[in-house]
Scaffold this active site. Sequence first.
Site, mmCIF file in Angstrom:
data_model
loop_
_atom_site.group_PDB
_atom_site.id
_atom_site.type_symbol
_atom_site.label_atom_id
_atom_site.label_comp_id
_atom_site.label_asym_id
_atom_site.label_seq_id
_atom_site.Cartn_x
_atom_site.Cartn_y
_atom_site.Cartn_z
ATOM 1 N N HIS A 17 12.807 8.177 6.179
ATOM 2 C CA HIS A 17 12.658 8.993 7.242
ATOM 3 C C HIS A 17 13.871 8.882 7.980
ATOM 4 C CE1 HIS A 17 8.116 7.395 8.277
ATOM 5 N NE2 HIS A 17 8.169 8.753 7.635
ATOM 6 N N LYS A 41 -7.131 8.947 16.403
ATOM 7 C CA LYS A 41 -6.839 8.149 15.194
ATOM 8 C C LYS A 41 -6.073 6.845 15.862
ATOM 9 C CE LYS A 41 -4.116 8.381 10.991
ATOM 10 N NZ LYS A 41 -3.116 9.489 10.294
ATOM 11 N N ARG A 90 9.549 13.885 -0.890
ATOM 12 C CA ARG A 90 9.748 12.773 -1.746
ATOM 13 C C ARG A 90 9.437 13.375 -3.051
ATOM 14 N NH1 ARG A 90 5.986 8.585 0.574
ATOM 15 N NH2 ARG A 90 4.857 10.577 0.623
#
Length: 159
Positions: A17, A41, A90
């Site tokens: 990040h 969540k 990624r």
Amino acid sequence: MTIAIYPGSFDPFTNGHLDILKSGSEIFEKVIIAVSYNVNKEGFLPIAERVDLIKKCVNKFPNVEVDTYQGLTVDYAKTKGAQVLLRGLRTSFDFEYELQLSQTNNTLDKNLKTIFLITKPEFNYISSSMVREVLVNKGDISKFVPDVVNEYLVSKYGI
């Protein structure tokens, strides 16, 4: 001024990040790390802890701020006057997901562009979920997260 929103859960904030953020802060005049809050969540770390840790990690970047939001990212971007969503890639698996997300966001707001930045190879295997897995199994996460995040998580979980 070109404002980019770098949205995500950042649970926890990783070296990957940070790598994307460094690149984004060199490209855009202002980058807002937008930590998403999902009432449905429960995160690994409470959102206030994530925000605090991220602020400590990015305090050397004068054109970066950290904020939270809930709801649609495109709506949040409008409230901030952002023209760009910054997303990190990624692997090719990330691309498939990010492509769908980008196209959905573009359908919702034609003026909001998504820019993909690719992490350096030494970070392309790091994910927040992998960091959590290593941490809860008492492994060394120091190579995966910024020092301040490592110190916090190690002290919080007594590892």
